[in-house]
Each structure stands twice: as structure tokens, then as C-alpha cells.
Write an enzyme that holds these catalytic residues in place. Sequence first.
Site, PDB file in Angstrom:
ATOM      1  N   ASP A   5      80.774  34.232 -80.437  1.00 29.75           N
ATOM      2  CA  ASP A   5      80.695  33.129 -79.396  1.00 29.75           C
ATOM      3  C   ASP A   5      80.234  33.688 -78.323  1.00 29.75           C
ATOM      4  O   ASP A   5      80.657  33.390 -77.045  1.00 29.75           O
ATOM      5  CB  ASP A   5      82.288  33.007 -79.053  1.00 29.75           C
ATOM      6  CG  ASP A   5      83.250  33.018 -80.323  1.00 29.75           C
ATOM      7  OD1 ASP A   5      82.926  32.046 -81.115  1.00 29.75           O
ATOM      8  OD2 ASP A   5      84.179  33.602 -80.588  1.00 29.75           O
ATOM      9  N   LYS A  46      75.301  31.683 -78.638  1.00 32.04           N
ATOM     10  CA  LYS A  46      73.882  31.731 -79.261  1.00 32.04           C
ATOM     11  C   LYS A  46      73.437  30.366 -79.574  1.00 32.04           C
ATOM     12  O   LYS A  46      72.346  29.989 -79.697  1.00 32.04           O
ATOM     13  CB  LYS A  46      74.328  32.550 -80.618  1.00 32.04           C
ATOM     14  CG  LYS A  46      74.530  33.807 -80.712  1.00 32.04           C
ATOM     15  CD  LYS A  46      74.649  34.577 -82.087  1.00 32.04           C
ATOM     16  CE  LYS A  46      75.950  34.203 -82.672  1.00 32.04           C
ATOM     17  NZ  LYS A  46      77.240  34.513 -82.071  1.00 32.04           N
ATOM     18  N   GLY A  88      80.644  28.734 -85.673  1.00 35.89           N
ATOM     19  CA  GLY A  88      80.832  27.355 -85.265  1.00 35.89           C
ATOM     20  C   GLY A  88      79.843  27.217 -84.092  1.00 35.89           C
ATOM     21  O   GLY A  88      79.706  27.863 -83.171  1.00 35.89           O
ATOM     22  N   HIS A  89      79.014  26.270 -84.173  1.00 30.81           N
ATOM     23  CA  HIS A  89      78.067  26.054 -83.093  1.00 30.81           C
ATOM     24  C   HIS A  89      78.185  24.470 -82.697  1.00 30.81           C
ATOM     25  O   HIS A  89      78.472  23.521 -83.330  1.00 30.81           O
ATOM     26  CB  HIS A  89      76.579  26.123 -83.724  1.00 30.81           C
ATOM     27  CG  HIS A  89      75.953  27.602 -83.587  1.00 30.81           C
ATOM     28  ND1 HIS A  89      75.110  27.757 -84.304  1.00 30.81           N
ATOM     29  CD2 HIS A  89      76.538  28.539 -83.255  1.00 30.81           C
ATOM     30  CE1 HIS A  89      74.982  29.225 -84.442  1.00 30.81           C
ATOM     31  NE2 HIS A  89      75.934  29.796 -83.689  1.00 30.81           N
ATOM     32  N   GLN A 118      78.324  35.236 -85.622  1.00 28.41           N
ATOM     33  CA  GLN A 118      79.243  36.122 -85.098  1.00 28.41           C
ATOM     34  C   GLN A 118      78.462  37.039 -84.243  1.00 28.41           C
ATOM     35  O   GLN A 118      77.318  36.710 -83.680  1.00 28.41           O
ATOM     36  CB  GLN A 118      79.945  36.906 -86.654  1.00 28.41           C
ATOM     37  CG  GLN A 118      80.873  36.304 -86.994  1.00 28.41           C
ATOM     38  CD  GLN A 118      80.328  35.215 -88.353  1.00 28.41           C
ATOM     39  OE1 GLN A 118      79.549  35.855 -89.129  1.00 28.41           O
ATOM     40  NE2 GLN A 118      80.764  34.176 -88.364  1.00 28.41           N
TER      41      GLN A 118
HETATM   42  P1  IMP Z   1      86.480  36.245 -91.081  1.00 29.62           P
HETATM   43  O1  IMP Z   1      85.190  36.187 -90.670  1.00 29.62           O
HETATM   44  O2  IMP Z   1      87.119  34.714 -91.034  1.00 29.62           O
HETATM   45  O3  IMP Z   1      86.614  36.954 -92.330  1.00 29.62           O
HETATM   46  O4  IMP Z   1      87.125  37.114 -89.738  1.00 29.62           O
HETATM   47  C1  IMP Z   1      87.211  38.152 -89.487  1.00 29.62           C
HETATM   48  C2  IMP Z   1      86.949  38.572 -88.074  1.00 29.62           C
HETATM   49  O5  IMP Z   1      85.702  37.779 -87.722  1.00 29.62           O
HETATM   50  C3  IMP Z   1      88.187  37.847 -87.210  1.00 29.62           C
HETATM   51  O6  IMP Z   1      88.690  38.788 -86.087  1.00 29.62           O
HETATM   52  C4  IMP Z   1      87.565  36.437 -87.031  1.00 29.62           C
HETATM   53  O7  IMP Z   1      88.352  36.026 -85.564  1.00 29.62           O
HETATM   54  C5  IMP Z   1      86.069  37.200 -86.375  1.00 29.62           C
HETATM   55  N1  IMP Z   1      85.141  36.010 -86.445  1.00 29.62           N
HETATM   56  C6  IMP Z   1      84.805  35.251 -87.646  1.00 29.62           C
HETATM   57  N2  IMP Z   1      83.717  34.554 -87.393  1.00 29.62           N
HETATM   58  C7  IMP Z   1      83.734  34.511 -85.906  1.00 29.62           C
HETATM   59  C8  IMP Z   1      82.700  33.631 -85.036  1.00 29.62           C
HETATM   60  O8  IMP Z   1      81.973  32.857 -85.318  1.00 29.62           O
HETATM   61  N3  IMP Z   1      83.112  33.886 -83.712  1.00 29.62           N
HETATM   62  C9  IMP Z   1      83.878  34.733 -83.426  1.00 29.62           C
HETATM   63  N4  IMP Z   1      84.794  35.567 -84.046  1.00 29.62           N
HETATM   64  C10 IMP Z   1      84.604  35.434 -85.392  1.00 29.62           C
END
Ligand code: IMP
Length: 423
Positions: A13, A16, A40-41, A221
Site C-alpha cells: 500500500d 505503487k 489492489g490498485h 505488496q
Molecule cells: P495474504 O497475502 O492474503 O496471504 O496475506 C498475508 C499478509 O499480507 C496479511 O498481513 C495481509 O494483510 C498482507 N497483504 C497481502 N496483500 C497485501 C497488499 O496488497 N497490501 C498490503 N498488505 C497485504
Amino acid sequence: MTVNMVIGTQWGDEGKGKIVDYLAEGADYVVRFQGGNNAGHTINVNGETYKLHIIPSGVIQGKIGVIGNGCVLDPEVLLEELATLRGKGIEPKLLISNRVHIIMPYHKLLDGAAESYLGGKKIGTTKRGIGPCYSDKVARMGIRASDLIDRETLKGRLKLVLPIKQKLLDIYGVDEKLDEKEILEKYGEYGEKIKPLVADTHIILQKAVEENKNILLEGAQGVLLDVDFGTYPYTTSSHVVSGGGCIGTGIPPHYIKRVIGVVKAYTTRVGSGPMPTELEDEIGKYLREKGYEFGTTTSRPRRCGWLDLVAVKHSCMLSGVTEIAITKLDVLTGLSSLKVCISYKVDGEETTVFPSTSDIIERCKPVYKELPGWDSLPSNPSSIDDLPKEAQRYIEFIEEYLGIPVTIISVGPSRKETIILSH
Ligand code: IMP
């Protein structure tokens, strides 16, 4: 020929999307190399807002979008996004690697089940099935796009995998029966729909490199969520570091020229895990509200805190970041004094090394450098000289600490609220 890359240097977040959107202008291909629809963008183009989770945002500008082999793909979400774009008059040029792993219904069920099992120690995942899908990839129990588009192969894979998944769901106490026929029918149909997009994308990309095309690799991420170098186990399941760009696309490392590390002017994190500079006070609330820090994918409020340069330096070092893009500088406007974390105190020692375990990071107390704030920023700055001298000092401090030039400064969501610096 140029292959450039944009990656997040914090916990995701970082903003990007805007930087990718800006750099995509000069690209022929925009490629996702890791993650799935946990990302998410949000992109604003000509007054229209687009929210994309898996399709590379460059397709809105007519670029060729590629979902690389390092990604995991939920076909249901992909087809929804395609339909939304088509509904807005955009026919995306999209390619999907035949090696991409498919997020199946049991992955989503198991993601939720594992989180419930972990209880107070839960990761706080997005529950999109990301972790279980990557686990199956490594365990060689996965279903790839090439399997999905061939009904007989899909049938064979399901026959093998479903009984194990059913047992796992039963162990977790999930009251759901996996119906082989129903899944084969539904996913077989998804396979037919995506078949025209599925290709040997590594060959297409290597050919594009030879033909001097410009390729932009779009990270999702942030490095602090990298499965190896992040705050394990509170991480995602993919390789977020720049090296993931090679693994996840098939583009060899020596082709990559610029690695643009995106640094938000403060820190946020969604989900559980250590965050040394977190602020559970009025300033944290101020950053959340002013920066509208709520997840694009899950709408969860983000944890907010001061900029942590120890953590950012760790990310930049691992990823060979060649330049920095600073985002959301405007959110700090109005704070009379700003803090930036320059080292940690832990177990009686002071360190600038980002520790390897979450337990140690949890005990880290940030050591801050205090810098003066500013009252206002111009809405349409054309150069760094248009910024108040305190804001210039803030940027300079980051640059000096990291030893990497800042080349982009973003002071608002729109394109005109961007300063490009030449070094
Ligand atoms: P997962 O990727 O759904 O397995 O989540 C694992 C961790 O990564 C959690 O703490 C999520 O909140 C974090 N996370 C996954 N995708 C994002 C993103 O796009 N932005 C911020 N945090 C993310």
C-alpha cells in the site's frame, strides 16, 4: 530495450499504482510477477476510477498486460475484472502464463480455516486463498493454467487433490463438501474462457526484450511481506523482493535496469505482525484519516506510524533499488514536527539491522530523528524547489540515509501532483 521494475519497500500500500500508471506510459508490456488478488490498485484516468486486483493496470492505457508465472490466479476474479473493463469500453490486451497457479475454491476455504485455527496468532490474511495456493505449488499439488484449460488434465488433477483437501477441511472442522463434478464443471468453463489468453509468456517477454520493447514489472505488496525476508510468519507467500521479478516472469536478472522502490512518506501495515513505528495515538489516527488508509481489497483500517528507514533500507538493500519514489508526502502536511526512525534499540543494544525474527522486531524500540514539519504544499508543484524547505529537508534526509536518489515525489493522487527529479 529496457526492463524496469516497481516494488514496494514497506508492508504494501505504498501507492505503487500511481507510480506504475505513470511509468507505464513508456512501456509496451506491464507485467505482474507475484501475488494474486490480495493486491489492489486504484487508478484514476480521465475522471474514471478503476479498481484492479489481478489485471495489470497498464491495460487501461492500452498496454499489453501479462500475468506472470510467479502469480496465483483466481479465474472467477479475473473474469469479473475483464467484464468490468469491457463494460467501460476497454478491451484489455492480456496474456496469462500457462505456468500460473490457479486459486481453487478449497484454497479460499483453507485460508479462512487456517486463520481461525491460529486464533490470536492469526496472520490477518486477505482470505483470498493466496497462501494455500502457493503451498500447493511448492508441494507440487497445484493446478496450473495449462491444467485448467484442458478438461481431461483438470479432471485428473482434481481426482488426485480433492480427497486430500476434503480431509484437511474436515480436520479444520469446516463443514463443506467438495463436489468434484461441480468444481470440474465450473472451473472447466473458466478454463475455456481464459484459454485464448494463456501462453508461454516467458518466451513472449524474452522476444520482446530482443525486439527492444520496454517492459515494466509491477510488484504487488511490499518487501517487508516477502516470504523469506519479511516479518515471517506475518508475511504473504510470494517473493516480493526484486529477485521475484526474474523468478516470476522468466526474464533473466541482467536485463533489469531500474528498480524503483516506492516509499510512502510514513508507514502503514494491514494485518498482524510487528511494526516498530506504529502509532496508536492521535497522530496515527490523523495519518489514517488524512491518508485514507483503508485496504483496497478488504477495506480494513491500516495501522499507521512514522517512516521507518531501518526497514526501508533493508528492503532497498535486498532489492538493489536504484531510485526512490516518495508517495503521499502531502499527508504529512499540518504536523508541526515529524519523526523518522533511524535505528532500533533492542535487548540493550542499538542496531540499524532489520532483525530476522518477528519476536525480536516486536521488542524493537525505534530511535527517532526529529525533523520540522510544514503547513502547506503547493497543489501543482513543478519542481522540488516549489516545496517548502522543511519538505525538501525531509526528502534529502531520506536520500542521505538510504544513499539512493529520490527521482519521483508524489504529493497527491492525480498525475499533475507529481514531481520528477533529474539527477
Ligand atoms: P495474504 O497475502 O492474503 O496471504 O496475506 C498475508 C499478509 O499480507 C496479511 O498481513 C495481509 O494483510 C498482507 N497483504 C497481502 N496483500 C497485501 C497488499 O496488497 N497490501 C498490503 N498488505 C497485504
